[in-house]
Design a protein around this motif. Structure first.
Motif, mmCIF file in Angstrom:
data_model
loop_
_atom_site.group_PDB
_atom_site.id
_atom_site.type_symbol
_atom_site.label_atom_id
_atom_site.label_comp_id
_atom_site.label_asym_id
_atom_site.label_seq_id
_atom_site.Cartn_x
_atom_site.Cartn_y
_atom_site.Cartn_z
ATOM 1 N N PRO A 78 43.928 -3.694 114.464
ATOM 2 C CA PRO A 78 43.570 -4.276 113.176
ATOM 3 C C PRO A 78 42.098 -4.674 113.057
ATOM 4 O O PRO A 78 41.586 -4.769 111.960
ATOM 5 N N ASN A 79 41.384 -4.897 114.125
ATOM 6 C CA ASN A 79 39.987 -5.326 114.019
ATOM 7 C C ASN A 79 39.031 -4.161 113.819
ATOM 8 O O ASN A 79 37.861 -4.359 113.607
ATOM 9 N N LYS A 80 39.457 -2.923 113.870
ATOM 10 C CA LYS A 80 38.610 -1.757 113.649
ATOM 11 C C LYS A 80 38.453 -1.523 112.146
ATOM 12 O O LYS A 80 39.378 -1.699 111.371
ATOM 13 N N SER A 81 37.295 -1.081 111.765
ATOM 14 C CA SER A 81 37.029 -0.794 110.365
ATOM 15 C C SER A 81 37.513 0.608 110.026
ATOM 16 O O SER A 81 37.453 1.513 110.847
ATOM 17 N N ARG A 82 37.945 0.814 108.818
ATOM 18 C CA ARG A 82 38.392 2.136 108.373
ATOM 19 C C ARG A 82 37.260 2.878 107.657
ATOM 20 O O ARG A 82 37.486 3.923 107.072
ATOM 21 N N LEU A 83 36.069 2.348 107.738
ATOM 22 C CA LEU A 83 34.925 2.949 107.085
ATOM 23 C C LEU A 83 34.690 4.372 107.575
ATOM 24 O O LEU A 83 34.464 5.282 106.783
ATOM 25 N N PHE A 84 34.771 4.573 108.881
ATOM 26 C CA PHE A 84 34.519 5.899 109.428
ATOM 27 C C PHE A 84 35.577 6.904 108.982
ATOM 28 O O PHE A 84 35.279 8.067 108.756
ATOM 29 N N LEU A 85 36.795 6.444 108.822
ATOM 30 C CA LEU A 85 37.857 7.310 108.340
ATOM 31 C C LEU A 85 37.556 7.794 106.923
ATOM 32 O O LEU A 85 37.652 8.992 106.620
ATOM 33 N N TYR A 86 37.146 6.862 106.055
ATOM 34 C CA TYR A 86 36.841 7.218 104.677
ATOM 35 C C TYR A 86 35.594 8.096 104.589
ATOM 36 O O TYR A 86 35.531 9.025 103.785
ATOM 37 N N LEU A 87 34.583 7.796 105.406
ATOM 38 C CA LEU A 87 33.387 8.643 105.433
ATOM 39 C C LEU A 87 33.726 10.058 105.892
ATOM 40 O O LEU A 87 33.206 11.047 105.353
ATOM 41 N N GLY A 88 34.578 10.171 106.860
ATOM 42 C CA GLY A 88 35.003 11.485 107.349
ATOM 43 C C GLY A 88 35.708 12.282 106.264
ATOM 44 O O GLY A 88 35.463 13.488 106.100
ATOM 45 N N PHE A 89 36.594 11.617 105.515
ATOM 46 C CA PHE A 89 37.269 12.305 104.408
ATOM 47 C C PHE A 89 36.264 12.746 103.353
ATOM 48 O O PHE A 89 36.368 13.838 102.800
ATOM 49 N N GLY A 90 35.283 11.914 103.060
ATOM 50 C CA GLY A 90 34.260 12.261 102.065
ATOM 51 C C GLY A 90 33.440 13.463 102.488
ATOM 52 O O GLY A 90 33.164 14.366 101.692
ATOM 53 N N VAL A 91 33.020 13.488 103.748
ATOM 54 C CA VAL A 91 32.233 14.615 104.258
ATOM 55 C C VAL A 91 33.057 15.894 104.228
ATOM 56 O O VAL A 91 32.580 16.957 103.833
ATOM 57 N N ALA A 92 34.323 15.795 104.617
ATOM 58 C CA ALA A 92 35.193 16.974 104.614
ATOM 59 C C ALA A 92 35.399 17.480 103.183
ATOM 60 O O ALA A 92 35.384 18.701 102.933
ATOM 61 N N ALA A 93 35.564 16.571 102.239
ATOM 62 C CA ALA A 93 35.764 16.976 100.846
ATOM 63 C C ALA A 93 34.501 17.631 100.304
ATOM 64 O O ALA A 93 34.567 18.652 99.597
ATOM 65 N N ALA A 94 33.308 17.060 100.601
ATOM 66 C CA ALA A 94 32.059 17.653 100.145
ATOM 67 C C ALA A 94 31.867 19.030 100.761
ATOM 68 O O ALA A 94 31.460 19.983 100.076
ATOM 69 N N GLY A 95 32.155 19.166 102.033
ATOM 70 C CA GLY A 95 32.038 20.474 102.696
ATOM 71 C C GLY A 95 32.975 21.486 102.071
ATOM 72 O O GLY A 95 32.602 22.650 101.860
ATOM 73 N N GLY A 96 34.185 21.064 101.775
ATOM 74 C CA GLY A 96 35.149 21.957 101.126
ATOM 75 C C GLY A 96 34.663 22.380 99.749
ATOM 76 O O GLY A 96 34.813 23.548 99.367
ATOM 77 N N TYR A 97 34.081 21.459 98.996
ATOM 78 C CA TYR A 97 33.579 21.790 97.660
ATOM 79 C C TYR A 97 32.497 22.857 97.747
ATOM 80 O O TYR A 97 32.520 23.857 97.015
ATOM 81 N N TYR A 98 31.500 22.652 98.624
ATOM 82 C CA TYR A 98 30.399 23.601 98.736
ATOM 83 C C TYR A 98 30.889 24.960 99.261
ATOM 84 O O TYR A 98 30.421 26.002 98.810
ATOM 85 N N LEU A 99 31.817 24.935 100.186
ATOM 86 C CA LEU A 99 32.356 26.184 100.697
ATOM 87 C C LEU A 99 33.119 26.925 99.604
ATOM 88 O O LEU A 99 33.002 28.156 99.467
ATOM 89 N N TYR A 100 33.900 26.218 98.829
ATOM 90 C CA TYR A 100 34.661 26.827 97.736
ATOM 91 C C TYR A 100 33.721 27.404 96.678
ATOM 92 O O TYR A 100 33.924 28.516 96.195
#
Length: 137
Positions: free
Chosen positions: A7-29
């Motif tokens: 519980p003391n870990k931040s989920r920021l990196f998880l959300y950033l990872g999803f954002g980067v993956a979504a941006a990469g998918g958009y540009y690839l598409y």
């Protein structure tokens, strides 16, 4: 608790990872699946975003230089005007001080002349009084 993060870990990196993956998918598409074209689009969009953040436009440096020169000329003319006004006020004050000095000197001379006349009148009266004691007229 085997699959969940502590519980003391931040989920920021998880959300950033999803954002980067979504941006990469958009540009690839949008590039039709070609990674080289997607990379070029990413670089172009990054350059646009960078220039928008910095407020740069083509020829912006020349415009900024010209605006700076205009501002410098306006500021210089205002400073020159202020200096000229100050000099004019100093000269005016000096001329007034000179006039006051002349007036004071004239008044002082008149007062000295009046005192001299009174002293001379007193001396002449005293002489006539002393002379009358000794019998001469």
């Amino acid at each position: 608790m085997s699959g969940m993060p502590p519980p003391n870990k931040s989920r920021l990196f998880l959300y950033l990872g999803f954002g980067v993956a979504a941006a990469g998918g958009y540009y690839l598409y949008s590039a039709g699946g070609d990674p080289k074209i997607a990379q070029k689009e990413i670089e172009r969009d990054a350059a646009r975003a960078s220039s928008a953040v910095r407020g740069e436009t083509p020829g912006g440096a020349k415009e900024a230089k010209k605006a700076g020169e205009e501002w410098g000329q306006k500021a210089g003319s205002r400073i020159d005007s202020a200096v000229d006004d100050a000099r004019e006020k100093v000269n005016s004050a000096e001329s007034k001080a000179g006039q006051y000095r002349k007036d004071a000197g004239r008044d002082l001379q008149q007062k000295i002349d009046q005192v001299d006349r009174k002293v001379e009148e007193g001396v002449s009266k005293a002489k006539s009084g002393v002379s009358s004691w000794f019998g001469s007229k």
